[in-house]
Every structure is written in structure tokens, then in C-alpha cells.
Design a protein around this motif. Structure first.
Motif, PDB file in Angstrom:
ATOM      1  N   MET A   1       0.843  -1.194   0.000  1.00 35.73           N
ATOM      2  CA  MET A   1       0.000   0.000   0.000  1.00 35.73           C
ATOM      3  C   MET A   1       0.876   1.239   0.000  1.00 35.73           C
ATOM      4  SD  MET A   1      -2.988   1.088   2.679  1.00 35.73           S
ATOM      5  CE  MET A   1      -3.809   2.665   2.535  1.00 35.73           C
ATOM      6  N   ASN A   2       0.495   2.253  -0.791  1.00 37.63           N
ATOM      7  CA  ASN A   2       1.251   3.489  -0.873  1.00 37.63           C
ATOM      8  C   ASN A   2       0.629   4.558   0.019  1.00 37.63           C
ATOM      9  OD1 ASN A   2       3.075   2.504  -2.893  1.00 37.63           O
ATOM     10  ND2 ASN A   2       1.429   2.759  -4.383  1.00 37.63           N
ATOM     11  N   GLU A   3       1.449   5.488   0.471  1.00 37.43           N
ATOM     12  CA  GLU A   3       0.941   6.524   1.367  1.00 37.43           C
ATOM     13  C   GLU A   3      -0.079   7.429   0.687  1.00 37.43           C
ATOM     14  OE1 GLU A   3       3.556  10.223   1.957  1.00 37.43           O
ATOM     15  OE2 GLU A   3       5.024   8.605   1.701  1.00 37.43           O
ATOM     16  N   ASN A   4      -0.020   7.557  -0.645  1.00 42.08           N
ATOM     17  CA  ASN A   4      -1.011   8.400  -1.327  1.00 42.08           C
ATOM     18  C   ASN A   4      -2.382   7.749  -1.408  1.00 42.08           C
ATOM     19  OD1 ASN A   4      -0.563   6.488  -3.297  1.00 42.08           O
ATOM     20  ND2 ASN A   4       0.427   7.884  -4.749  1.00 42.08           N
ATOM     21  N   GLN A   5      -2.520   6.554  -0.827  1.00 47.65           N
ATOM     22  CA  GLN A   5      -3.829   5.911  -0.702  1.00 47.65           C
ATOM     23  C   GLN A   5      -4.467   6.180   0.658  1.00 47.65           C
ATOM     24  OE1 GLN A   5      -1.913   2.021  -2.424  1.00 47.65           O
ATOM     25  NE2 GLN A   5      -4.097   1.668  -2.223  1.00 47.65           N
ATOM     26  N   LEU A   6      -3.795   6.974   1.476  1.00 47.17           N
ATOM     27  CA  LEU A   6      -4.289   7.244   2.831  1.00 47.17           C
ATOM     28  C   LEU A   6      -5.072   8.544   2.893  1.00 47.17           C
ATOM     29  CD1 LEU A   6      -1.386   6.410   5.319  1.00 47.17           C
ATOM     30  CD2 LEU A   6      -3.648   5.388   5.269  1.00 47.17           C
ATOM     31  N   ILE A   7      -6.174   8.522   3.660  1.00 45.46           N
ATOM     32  CA  ILE A   7      -6.918   9.733   4.016  1.00 45.46           C
ATOM     33  C   ILE A   7      -6.975   9.797   5.535  1.00 45.46           C
ATOM     34  CG2 ILE A   7      -9.084  11.026   3.835  1.00 45.46           C
ATOM     35  CD1 ILE A   7      -9.813   9.148   1.457  1.00 45.46           C
ATOM     36  N   PHE A   8      -6.584  10.932   6.100  1.00 44.14           N
ATOM     37  CA  PHE A   8      -6.743  11.150   7.537  1.00 44.14           C
ATOM     38  C   PHE A   8      -7.867  12.162   7.746  1.00 44.14           C
ATOM     39  CE2 PHE A   8      -2.236   9.821   7.358  1.00 44.14           C
ATOM     40  CZ  PHE A   8      -2.298   8.753   8.250  1.00 44.14           C
ATOM     41  N   LEU A   9      -8.896  11.740   8.486  1.00 46.33           N
ATOM     42  CA  LEU A   9     -10.010  12.623   8.846  1.00 46.33           C
ATOM     43  C   LEU A   9      -9.799  13.036  10.295  1.00 46.33           C
ATOM     44  CD1 LEU A   9     -12.747  13.986   8.451  1.00 46.33           C
ATOM     45  CD2 LEU A   9     -13.851  11.782   8.892  1.00 46.33           C
ATOM     46  N   ILE A  10      -9.540  14.329  10.513  1.00 45.85           N
ATOM     47  CA  ILE A  10      -9.131  14.827  11.821  1.00 45.85           C
ATOM     48  C   ILE A  10     -10.096  15.905  12.304  1.00 45.85           C
ATOM     49  CG2 ILE A  10      -7.259  15.935  13.116  1.00 45.85           C
ATOM     50  CD1 ILE A  10      -5.328  14.818  10.984  1.00 45.85           C
ATOM     51  N   SER A  11     -10.498  15.816  13.566  1.00 45.68           N
ATOM     52  CA  SER A  11     -11.461  16.773  14.124  1.00 45.68           C
ATOM     53  C   SER A  11     -11.389  16.730  15.638  1.00 45.68           C
ATOM     54  CB  SER A  11     -12.882  16.411  13.680  1.00 45.68           C
ATOM     55  OG  SER A  11     -13.285  15.178  14.280  1.00 45.68           O
ATOM     56  N   GLN A  12     -12.153  17.595  16.280  1.00 47.50           N
ATOM     57  CA  GLN A  12     -12.446  17.396  17.698  1.00 47.50           C
ATOM     58  C   GLN A  12     -13.402  16.218  17.826  1.00 47.50           C
ATOM     59  OE1 GLN A  12     -13.886  21.575  18.214  1.00 47.50           O
ATOM     60  NE2 GLN A  12     -13.022  21.375  20.255  1.00 47.50           N
ATOM     61  N   PRO A  13     -13.384  15.499  18.965  1.00 47.17           N
ATOM     62  CA  PRO A  13     -14.460  14.544  19.216  1.00 47.17           C
ATOM     63  C   PRO A  13     -15.817  15.249  19.191  1.00 47.17           C
ATOM     64  CG  PRO A  13     -12.656  14.189  20.748  1.00 47.17           C
ATOM     65  CD  PRO A  13     -12.360  15.465  20.025  1.00 47.17           C
ATOM     66  N   ARG A  14     -16.858  14.533  18.811  1.00 48.83           N
ATOM     67  CA  ARG A  14     -18.239  15.025  18.769  1.00 48.83           C
ATOM     68  C   ARG A  14     -18.422  16.153  17.744  1.00 48.83           C
ATOM     69  NH1 ARG A  14     -20.622  11.124  19.846  1.00 48.83           N
ATOM     70  NH2 ARG A  14     -22.503  12.389  20.020  1.00 48.83           N
ATOM     71  N   SER A  15     -17.688  16.024  16.632  1.00 52.98           N
ATOM     72  CA  SER A  15     -17.806  17.033  15.576  1.00 52.98           C
ATOM     73  C   SER A  15     -18.461  16.495  14.314  1.00 52.98           C
ATOM     74  CB  SER A  15     -16.425  17.594  15.227  1.00 52.98           C
ATOM     75  OG  SER A  15     -15.902  18.361  16.268  1.00 52.98           O
ATOM     76  N   GLY A  16     -18.941  15.254  14.356  1.00 55.67           N
ATOM     77  CA  GLY A  16     -19.599  14.685  13.187  1.00 55.67           C
ATOM     78  C   GLY A  16     -18.686  13.849  12.318  1.00 55.67           C
ATOM     79  N   SER A  17     -17.569  13.383  12.864  1.00 55.74           N
ATOM     80  CA  SER A  17     -16.631  12.607  12.045  1.00 55.74           C
ATOM     81  C   SER A  17     -17.185  11.236  11.675  1.00 55.74           C
ATOM     82  CB  SER A  17     -15.286  12.462  12.764  1.00 55.74           C
ATOM     83  OG  SER A  17     -15.434  11.816  14.004  1.00 55.74           O
ATOM     84  N   SER A  18     -17.996  10.623  12.546  1.00 53.23           N
ATOM     85  CA  SER A  18     -18.581   9.322  12.223  1.00 53.23           C
ATOM     86  C   SER A  18     -19.553   9.438  11.049  1.00 53.23           C
ATOM     87  CB  SER A  18     -19.298   8.734  13.443  1.00 53.23           C
ATOM     88  OG  SER A  18     -18.384   8.456  14.481  1.00 53.23           O
ATOM     89  N   LEU A  19     -20.355  10.485  11.051  1.00 51.65           N
ATOM     90  CA  LEU A  19     -21.268  10.739   9.939  1.00 51.65           C
ATOM     91  C   LEU A  19     -20.479  10.979   8.657  1.00 51.65           C
ATOM     92  CD1 LEU A  19     -23.999  11.483   8.609  1.00 51.65           C
ATOM     93  CD2 LEU A  19     -23.638  13.826   9.448  1.00 51.65           C
ATOM     94  N   THR A  20     -19.459  11.826   8.729  1.00 49.55           N
ATOM     95  CA  THR A  20     -18.646  12.131   7.557  1.00 49.55           C
ATOM     96  C   THR A  20     -17.997  10.877   7.005  1.00 49.55           C
ATOM     97  OG1 THR A  20     -18.183  14.314   8.499  1.00 49.55           O
ATOM     98  CG2 THR A  20     -16.789  13.591   6.694  1.00 49.55           C
ATOM     99  N   GLN A  21     -17.517  10.021   7.886  1.00 50.29           N
ATOM    100  CA  GLN A  21     -16.894   8.772   7.471  1.00 50.29           C
ATOM    101  C   GLN A  21     -17.878   7.909   6.670  1.00 50.29           C
ATOM    102  OE1 GLN A  21     -16.019   6.004  10.687  1.00 50.29           O
ATOM    103  NE2 GLN A  21     -14.110   5.403   9.687  1.00 50.29           N
ATOM    104  N   GLN A  22     -19.103   7.763   7.183  1.00 54.84           N
ATOM    105  CA  GLN A  22     -20.090   6.925   6.496  1.00 54.84           C
ATOM    106  C   GLN A  22     -20.491   7.530   5.146  1.00 54.84           C
ATOM    107  OE1 GLN A  22     -20.978   3.835   7.539  1.00 54.84           O
ATOM    108  NE2 GLN A  22     -19.481   4.181   9.182  1.00 54.84           N
TER     109      GLN A  22
END
Length: 325
Positions: A1-22
């Protein structure tokens, strides 16, 4: 796997990251898994920390760095080995040339290290109205118990350190995209188009909708409770803070928090902190507490408080526990 296949989703907790992920997983070009926290564990083998439970990892990292520094190119070699290991671990959860999305809010602690190890990865930063974040942590994680909430050092860092680190990263690095939770809720197709353009992916046919993936349904790594109630972004959470801030003590704490932020941030990701303060001042909670403690009095450790303030705090909390909590 290459690093350009990675996405990091970064936020404060309770900012809607689970919704964004789905929502992002609706695209067949992206795979993911429940929060692994793997890079926190790997990077903190050499990064200093203030955690001290069990043993002091800060001393461990200091001594380990001394050890590496006595080896030619020791630290650089070790970082490369961490990168290789991380990519192998990510590879178990992806196929072919798909992206792997690592969604772990507390990666705000290691943003610089992630950019150093994976400069070709994609970085998506998610922010939310700070009043909503405050209320959501208070409600979801502490069931309204503001004493436990504000005496928790890691949660106070979530409130104050996370936005500082995210803001610094947005000003430092070019390779990133910023998404606001409220924009994602109100204009999901428009915001997702921005993200998919950044990722160089086509919009999926069912953009703006989701179905919680099987791997996530029973995990404790994300909050699936609200996700299961809907199949698309819901605006019912935009002003849900009004239900949580149900007495004047909580209103006082929330107001202190917003005003403390306004002293630290000239611009808070485009949110009008003065307007938030005005809305809080005008808001009338269901219950009225007679005497209210300040945010600072709950955040500071009792050993840091003068005796008179400590005594006052204990008396007020004892009274509130009988009538309001």
C-alpha cells in the motif's frame, strides 16, 4: 500500500466525524474501519506526552530517544520503520488502489508527525460549532455531569487544544481540505463534491445518503446511535445544545467556554463567537441555579485553588447535587 492511498479525517471529538466517514464510504474508491488509534500508539513511542497512568510514557519516550540518538540515523530509521509498519497494517483493510480512510479525532495530537511520515496522504479537517461540541461531549460522554466532564484533562484538551492544533495545521500545510459540520448538514452534495474533487474521485450516485457499514454497527469506536436513526444528514442536531444546557449552571459554563475561546482565536474557522455568546446570554434554560461556578473553578485541580474558593466550590457542588444534577 502506498501513502497516497491514505486519508486522515481529523477533528475534535463530537464534531460529526462518524457521519462524515459513512458519507465518504458511499464511494467505492474508499474503504475504512472503526477507529484504530494506531498512529497515536506508534508515534508516541518517540513523541513526548503528559500521560502518566501505569508508567510514565513521557520518560519512556525520552529514554528511547536518547537510545536512538546514539545510533547513526537512529530516529530517522525508526520513523521509516513505523511508516512501513503502519502501511502494512492499513493494507489489511483495503484492496487494490482504493483509499483507506483513518478516522480518529484525537489525531489532532499528532498532526505534524502524520504530515512528516505521510506527506502524500490526504488530510480532511472537520470542524463544528464549538457550543455544539461542548454540549455534545457533556451529554454523550458524561450524561450531563459537568463536574466529571471539566475535571477530565483529556476532555479539556479536546475543547481547547484541538482547535489550536487544527488551526495551526490549516495555516502550515497546503495539502488539506477544511469542512464545516453545519455546511455538510445543510448542503451535503455540495460539501461532498468538494471533498471528492480533492480526492480526485467521482461523486457516487447516492451522494448525501449512507447506510452504516456492517463493520461499524456494533463497535464502540464510533457513535452509531444517532447514525442508525437516519440515512442522510439530519439538521435535528444543529441546535441540540439547547436540550443539554438545561440549567443556568451549565449555561454559565458554556458561556465561559465560548468567551475563553474568543480570547484565544481571532477567527474561529469562520464561526462568530460573539454571536454565540449573545445567543447563550439570551437563552433561558429550564432550571435556574442560585449560585453558579465558573469554568475555571472546575477545570483547575483543587490543589490549585485558594482555600476560600475551594470551600465555596465544595459547598455549591453539594447544594447543586441535591437539587439540579
Amino acid at each position: 500500500m502506498n501513502e497516497n492511498q491514505l486519508i486522515f479525517l481529523i477533528s475534535q471529538p463530537r464534531s460529526g466525524s462518524s457521519l462524515t466517514q459513512q458519507l465518504l464510504l458511499n464511494n467505492k474508491g474508499i474503504t475504512s474501519a472503526p477507529e484504530s488509534w494506531q498512529m497515536l500508539s506508534l508515534i508516541h513511542t518517540y513523541k513526548k506526552t503528559n500521560i502518566s497512568d501505569g508508567y510514565n510514557p513521557n520518560y519512556a519516550s525520552i529514554n528511547f530517544l536518547d537510545y536512538l540518538n546514539n545510533i547513526d540515523h537512529g530516529l530517522d530509521t525508526f520513523k521509516q520503520q513505523i511508516k512501513d509498519l503502519a502501511l502494512k497494517l492499513y493494507a489489511y483493510n483495503t484492496n487494490g488502489d482504493c483509499y483507506f480512510l483513518d478516522k480518529t479525532p484525537r489525531y489532532y495530537h499528532i498532526i505534524d508527525e502524520l504530515y512528516e511520515l505521510f506527506p502524500q496522504a490526504k488530510f480532511v479537517f472537520l470542524v463544528r460549532n464549538p457550543l455544539s461540541v461542548f454540549a455534545s461531549i457533556l451529554d454523550h460522554n458524561f450524561k450531563g455531569n459537568y463536574v466529571n466532564f471539566l475535571s477530565s484533562k483529556d476532555r479539556v484538551e479536546d475543547l481547547f487544544s484541538a482547535p489550536v492544533e487544527i488551526d495551526k495545521a490549516l495555516k502550515t500545510y497546503d495539502n488539506k481540505i477544511l469542512v464545516k459540520y453545519e455546511d455538510l448538514i445543510e448542503n451535503p452534495e455540495q460539501e461532498l463534491l468538494k471533498i471528492f474533487n480533492y480526492l480526485e474521485l467521482e461523486l457516487p450516485e447516492s451522494v448525501g445518503t449512507y447506510k452504516v457499514k456492517d463493520d461499524f454497527v456494533n463497535t464502540q469506536a464510533i457513535d452509531t446511535k444517532s447514525l442508525k436513526k437516519h440515512s442522510k444528514p439530519s439538521d435535528s442536531y444543529l441546535n441540540s445544545w439547547k436540550k443539554t444546557i438545561n440549567n443556568t449552571q451549565k449555561k454559565k459554563l458554556a458561556l465561559d467556554f465560548i468567551e475563553a475561546l474568543s480570547k484565544k482565536h481571532v477567527d474561529y474557522f469562520g464561526y462568530d463567537l460573539k454571536d454565540l455568546s449573545n445567543k447563550l446570554r439570551a437563552f433561558k434554560p429550564e432550571k435556574r441555579t442560585l449560585i453558579n461556578l465558573s469554568l475555571k473553578s472546575l477545570i483547575l485541580e483543587e490543589a490549585q485553588l485558594p482555600f476560600t474558593r475551594l470551600l465555596k466550590k465544595r459547598i455549591i457542588l453539594k447544594f447543586q447535587s441535591k437539587h439540579y444534577v
